[in-house]
Design a protein around this motif. Sequence first.
Motif, PDB file in Angstrom:
ATOM      1  N   GLU A 169       2.611   2.834 -12.253  1.00 18.53           N
ATOM      2  CA  GLU A 169       3.894   2.849 -12.219  1.00 18.53           C
ATOM      3  C   GLU A 169       4.764   3.701 -13.281  1.00 18.53           C
ATOM      4  O   GLU A 169       5.373   4.450 -13.215  1.00 18.53           O
ATOM      5  N   LEU A 170       3.934   3.429 -14.490  1.00 21.65           N
ATOM      6  CA  LEU A 170       4.327   4.059 -15.619  1.00 21.65           C
ATOM      7  C   LEU A 170       4.348   5.520 -15.351  1.00 21.65           C
ATOM      8  O   LEU A 170       5.098   6.334 -15.758  1.00 21.65           O
ATOM      9  N   LEU A 171       2.921   6.053 -14.982  1.00 24.08           N
ATOM     10  CA  LEU A 171       2.967   7.202 -14.569  1.00 24.08           C
ATOM     11  C   LEU A 171       3.762   8.131 -13.817  1.00 24.08           C
ATOM     12  O   LEU A 171       4.422   9.018 -14.244  1.00 24.08           O
ATOM     13  N   ALA A 172       4.295   7.425 -12.810  1.00 25.04           N
ATOM     14  CA  ALA A 172       5.078   7.769 -11.864  1.00 25.04           C
ATOM     15  C   ALA A 172       6.691   7.942 -12.537  1.00 25.04           C
ATOM     16  O   ALA A 172       7.315   8.904 -11.948  1.00 25.04           O
ATOM     17  N   GLU A 173       6.850   7.075 -13.427  1.00 27.14           N
ATOM     18  CA  GLU A 173       8.320   6.995 -13.700  1.00 27.14           C
ATOM     19  C   GLU A 173       8.668   7.914 -14.998  1.00 27.14           C
ATOM     20  O   GLU A 173       9.837   7.887 -15.470  1.00 27.14           O
ATOM     21  N   VAL A 174       7.672   8.399 -15.921  1.00 23.81           N
ATOM     22  CA  VAL A 174       7.872   8.873 -17.063  1.00 23.81           C
ATOM     23  C   VAL A 174       8.301  10.469 -16.822  1.00 23.81           C
ATOM     24  O   VAL A 174       7.562  10.985 -15.940  1.00 23.81           O
ATOM     25  N   ALA A 175       9.399  10.659 -17.749  1.00 21.89           N
ATOM     26  CA  ALA A 175       9.636  12.042 -17.506  1.00 21.89           C
ATOM     27  C   ALA A 175       9.020  12.839 -18.616  1.00 21.89           C
ATOM     28  O   ALA A 175       9.400  12.903 -19.665  1.00 21.89           O
ATOM     29  N   TRP A 176       7.865  13.487 -18.361  1.00 27.63           N
ATOM     30  CA  TRP A 176       7.067  14.208 -19.471  1.00 27.63           C
ATOM     31  C   TRP A 176       7.660  15.478 -19.926  1.00 27.63           C
ATOM     32  O   TRP A 176       7.468  15.800 -21.008  1.00 27.63           O
ATOM     33  N   GLY A 177       8.500  16.034 -18.683  1.00 27.61           N
ATOM     34  CA  GLY A 177       8.830  17.433 -19.039  1.00 27.61           C
ATOM     35  C   GLY A 177       7.772  18.382 -19.423  1.00 27.61           C
ATOM     36  O   GLY A 177       6.750  18.112 -18.903  1.00 27.61           O
ATOM     37  N   LEU A 231       0.822  -1.353   0.174  1.00 24.38           N
ATOM     38  CA  LEU A 231       0.043  -0.022  -0.044  1.00 24.38           C
ATOM     39  C   LEU A 231       0.881   1.226  -0.033  1.00 24.38           C
ATOM     40  O   LEU A 231       0.650   2.265  -0.698  1.00 24.38           O
ATOM     41  N   LYS A 232       1.927   1.264   0.763  1.00 22.89           N
ATOM     42  CA  LYS A 232       2.683   2.283   0.805  1.00 22.89           C
ATOM     43  C   LYS A 232       3.513   2.528  -0.662  1.00 22.89           C
ATOM     44  O   LYS A 232       3.650   3.638  -1.026  1.00 22.89           O
ATOM     45  N   LYS A 233       3.944   1.340  -1.122  1.00 19.42           N
ATOM     46  CA  LYS A 233       4.368   1.394  -2.729  1.00 19.42           C
ATOM     47  C   LYS A 233       3.516   2.391  -3.379  1.00 19.42           C
ATOM     48  O   LYS A 233       3.862   3.350  -4.226  1.00 19.42           O
ATOM     49  N   ILE A 234       2.251   1.681  -3.513  1.00 24.49           N
ATOM     50  CA  ILE A 234       1.247   2.273  -4.201  1.00 24.49           C
ATOM     51  C   ILE A 234       0.998   3.889  -4.019  1.00 24.49           C
ATOM     52  O   ILE A 234       1.030   4.578  -4.913  1.00 24.49           O
ATOM     53  N   GLN A 235       1.026   4.200  -2.740  1.00 23.90           N
ATOM     54  CA  GLN A 235       0.792   5.634  -2.475  1.00 23.90           C
ATOM     55  C   GLN A 235       2.014   6.465  -2.941  1.00 23.90           C
ATOM     56  O   GLN A 235       1.592   7.512  -3.351  1.00 23.90           O
ATOM     57  N   GLU A 236       3.163   5.717  -2.695  1.00 25.16           N
ATOM     58  CA  GLU A 236       4.467   6.580  -3.206  1.00 25.16           C
ATOM     59  C   GLU A 236       4.444   6.870  -4.646  1.00 25.16           C
ATOM     60  O   GLU A 236       4.639   7.954  -5.353  1.00 25.16           O
ATOM     61  N   MET A 237       3.896   5.752  -5.386  1.00 24.65           N
ATOM     62  CA  MET A 237       3.743   5.828  -6.991  1.00 24.65           C
ATOM     63  C   MET A 237       2.564   6.786  -7.176  1.00 24.65           C
ATOM     64  O   MET A 237       2.964   7.647  -8.150  1.00 24.65           O
ATOM     65  N   GLN A 238       1.673   6.844  -6.641  1.00 29.22           N
ATOM     66  CA  GLN A 238       0.656   7.906  -6.790  1.00 29.22           C
ATOM     67  C   GLN A 238       1.171   9.361  -6.719  1.00 29.22           C
ATOM     68  O   GLN A 238       0.836  10.208  -7.397  1.00 29.22           O
ATOM     69  N   ARG A 239       1.876   9.505  -5.413  1.00 25.59           N
ATOM     70  CA  ARG A 239       2.521  10.916  -5.329  1.00 25.59           C
ATOM     71  C   ARG A 239       3.205  11.277  -6.192  1.00 25.59           C
ATOM     72  O   ARG A 239       3.386  12.360  -6.916  1.00 25.59           O
ATOM     73  N   LYS A 240       4.382  10.186  -6.789  1.00 29.81           N
ATOM     74  CA  LYS A 240       5.287  10.635  -7.965  1.00 29.81           C
ATOM     75  C   LYS A 240       4.368  11.007  -9.147  1.00 29.81           C
ATOM     76  O   LYS A 240       4.934  11.950  -9.816  1.00 29.81           O
ATOM     77  N   ALA A 241       3.341  10.261  -9.287  1.00 25.48           N
ATOM     78  CA  ALA A 241       2.744  10.457 -10.614  1.00 25.48           C
ATOM     79  C   ALA A 241       2.060  11.775 -10.686  1.00 25.48           C
ATOM     80  O   ALA A 241       1.911  12.650 -11.447  1.00 25.48           O
ATOM     81  N   VAL A 242       1.397  12.154  -9.389  1.00 30.17           N
ATOM     82  CA  VAL A 242       0.952  13.640  -9.351  1.00 30.17           C
ATOM     83  C   VAL A 242       1.932  14.628  -9.496  1.00 30.17           C
ATOM     84  O   VAL A 242       1.797  15.541 -10.173  1.00 30.17           O
ATOM     85  N   GLU A 243       3.014  14.601  -8.987  1.00 26.56           N
ATOM     86  CA  GLU A 243       4.385  15.427  -9.202  1.00 26.56           C
ATOM     87  C   GLU A 243       4.624  15.652 -10.592  1.00 26.56           C
ATOM     88  O   GLU A 243       4.861  17.022 -11.106  1.00 26.56           O
ATOM     89  N   LYS A 244       4.810  14.459 -11.322  1.00 25.35           N
ATOM     90  CA  LYS A 244       5.232  14.399 -12.612  1.00 25.35           C
ATOM     91  C   LYS A 244       4.537  15.090 -13.652  1.00 25.35           C
ATOM     92  O   LYS A 244       4.687  16.079 -14.342  1.00 25.35           O
ATOM     93  N   MET A 245       3.016  14.744 -13.296  1.00 23.00           N
ATOM     94  CA  MET A 245       2.050  15.123 -14.315  1.00 23.00           C
ATOM     95  C   MET A 245       1.532  16.687 -13.848  1.00 23.00           C
ATOM     96  O   MET A 245       1.002  17.288 -14.701  1.00 23.00           O
ATOM     97  N   SER A 246       2.214  17.236 -12.754  1.00 19.30           N
ATOM     98  CA  SER A 246       1.750  18.665 -12.405  1.00 19.30           C
ATOM     99  C   SER A 246       2.353  19.813 -13.495  1.00 19.30           C
ATOM    100  O   SER A 246       2.132  20.727 -13.292  1.00 19.30           O
ATOM    101  N   LYS A 247       3.344  19.120 -14.055  1.00 19.12           N
ATOM    102  CA  LYS A 247       4.028  20.007 -15.138  1.00 19.12           C
ATOM    103  C   LYS A 247       3.368  20.126 -16.532  1.00 19.12           C
ATOM    104  O   LYS A 247       3.733  20.692 -17.366  1.00 19.12           O
ATOM    105  N   ILE A 248       2.290  19.366 -16.631  1.00 24.54           N
ATOM    106  CA  ILE A 248       1.493  19.386 -17.731  1.00 24.54           C
ATOM    107  C   ILE A 248       0.066  20.301 -17.736  1.00 24.54           C
ATOM    108  O   ILE A 248      -0.563  20.292 -16.775  1.00 24.54           O
ATOM    109  N   LYS A 249       0.028  21.196 -18.565  1.00 19.75           N
ATOM    110  CA  LYS A 249      -0.937  22.417 -18.252  1.00 19.75           C
ATOM    111  C   LYS A 249      -2.108  21.779 -18.414  1.00 19.75           C
ATOM    112  O   LYS A 249      -2.986  22.024 -17.466  1.00 19.75           O
TER     113      LYS A 249
END
Lengths: 283, 283
Positions: B129-137, B11-29
Motif C-alpha cells: 500500500e505504501l509503495l502504491a501511495e508514495v509520490a516518488w517523483g 484480491l482486486k484491491k491488492i491487484q490495484e495496489m500492485q498496479r499503482k505501485a508499478v506505475e509510480k515506481m516506473s518513474k525511477i530509473k
Amino acid sequence: MSTLNVNKEQLKKIQEMQRKAVEKMSKIKYKIAVLSGKGGVGKSFVTASLASALASKGRRVAVLDADIHGPSIPKLLGVHGYTMMAGPEGILPVTAAYGVKVVSMDFLLPSEETPLIWRGPLKTNALRELLAEVAWGDLDYLLIDLPPGTGDEPLSIAQIIPKVDGAIVVTIPSDLSRIVVKKAVMFAKKLAIPVLGIIENMSGFTCPESGKVYYILGKGAGRRIAEEMKVDFLGEIPMDPRITEANDRGVPFFVEYPESEAAKAFLKIADKIIRKIEGESSD
Amino acid sequence: MSTLNVNKEQLKKIQEMQRKAVEKMSKIKYKIAVLSGKGGVGKSFVTASLASALASKGRRVAVLDADIHGPSIPKLLGVHGYTMMAGPEGILPVTAAYGVKVVSMDFLLPSEETPLIWRGPLKTNALRELLAEVAWGDLDYLLIDLPPGTGDEPLSIAQIIPKVDGAIVVTIPSDLSRIVVKKAVMFAKKLAIPVLGIIENMSGFTCPESGKVYYILGKGAGRRIAEEMKVDFLGEIPMDPRITEANDRGVPFFVEYPESEAAKAFLKIADKIIRKIEGESSD
C-alpha cells in the motif's frame, strides 16, 4: 504460521515426541536459553564460550544448537563435520573440549552448502524429534542457542523446549540496539522465562601496540539497557581479532586462548550464572 | 506463509495496489536492492551511506526502508521522528541531507517502543500500500533496504517491489559469513535480480595512536567470496568508532564525517555503481 494441517495420527505422534522430549530433558538440572533481539551480535559465540567456561568449572554441560537456519555451534566448539551416533538409549551428542555435549542440526545436514529449505513447521518438527530422541544423560546445564530475533520462528522453537529455567540476552554496545534488546526481554516474558541478565559482546578493543581502548561499536549500552529494563548485567566481552581467527578456523576460542581477556570475562560470567542459579553457597 | 485467505474483493484491491505501485515506481530509473545473508552486518548503514554518496554526486536518490521489523534508515539519515505528509500526488517522502528522499514504516509507527506485531502477510500488504501511495517523483536511484536474511519474509517483500535492476550484498570480513553470502546471492538469482556486487563492511580498524591496522572481524573474506561466486567486489568499509557514534546520535555519518576513510570508500563504491549501471561514459 506454526499451524499445520495435521490429522489425528500425526497429532498423536507429535504429542508422543513432546512427551519423550520432556522426559529426556527432565534429567537436565538447569536449562538456559540464549537469545538476541537481532542477528550478528555473536549470540552463538557467546553460547559456545559460556558452555566451555561452565564446563571448565566442573559442570556437566550440553549445548543445543536450535539456530536451525545457520547452525554454527559445532564449528565454534571445534566439532564441525562430526556425526551424532545412535546408541541403545537414543542419539548420542557429539563431545567437544571439556566434555561439552553438542546437539545440532548441522550434524544432520549433508554438506555446508545445502541450505535448509524446510518451512517453519517442518523445522520445528525436526527439532522436536531431535529433542525426543537424544540421550542427554545426566547434565547440570543445557544452553540453548535460539535463532536470532523475536519473530515467529524463534518463538515456535522456544515453545517446544520444555521448562526453560532462564534466558540470557546477548547484545552489542551500540545504543541502536536498545529497541531490539527490549524486544528480546519482552520475548522471554511472553514465554514466562525469567531473564538471568544481559551480556554485551564486541565491547572495547585494546590496541596491543598502544594499549589504548577503542569502543568501536559503542560503549556501555548493555549495562545502560540492563538498568533501564531492571535486569542484571552479566558482563562484557572485549573485541579480539583472535576470536574471529579461532571461529573461522573452527577451534573453540575459550579453549585456544584461555589467557585472553575475553576468556576471563566468560569465566566471570559463568561464576555469576552459577551463583544466580545454584545459589550463593555453590562452587 | 505468504498465503492469505482473501476473497475476490480483497484480491482486486491488492491487484490495484500492485498496479499503482508499478506505475509510480516506473518513474525511477534504477532500483537497487541491498541485502545480507544475515543480520548485524550493517546493511542499513551501508544503504544509508551509499544513498548519501550517490546524492552527493548529483544523482536524485531515494531510500525505501523495507526492513519492516527494525526500520532504522530514518535514524541513520538523521530524520527519525519526522512524518510523511500527504500531497495531491500521494504520500510525500521525508527529505534528508543531499535531498535524499526517505520512505519508511518507521514514520508510521506511533513510538519506537511499539513493536510491529503484524504477521507476515499483513506487513507485506502494508508495504504494498505504501509503495502504491508514495509520490516518488522523478528519481535516478531507489535503494531498497530489505529485511536481513534469506527467509520467507525478505522473499515476500522483495517480490512485491516491481522491476528491481540490481542487488548489492553486504557482508562482514569473516569467513564464517561465506555460507550466508552464498545464500544471499542465490536469493537474488531466485528473484532474477542481477547481483551488482559484494560490499564488505566492518573491515580493518586503524588505531589512531599507532597507525596499525587490526582486522578484528576478519580479513578479506568479502573479496574472496566475491571471486568464488564470480560476482564483483565493490569495496570495503573500514571500522570507525565515529560510525557507531553518529548512528547512535541519529546523524548521517557520511554527511558528518566526509573526510573519513569510510566516507571516501562509499564515494568510490558509488562511482563503481554509477559506471556499472549508467555505463562507462557516465559522470
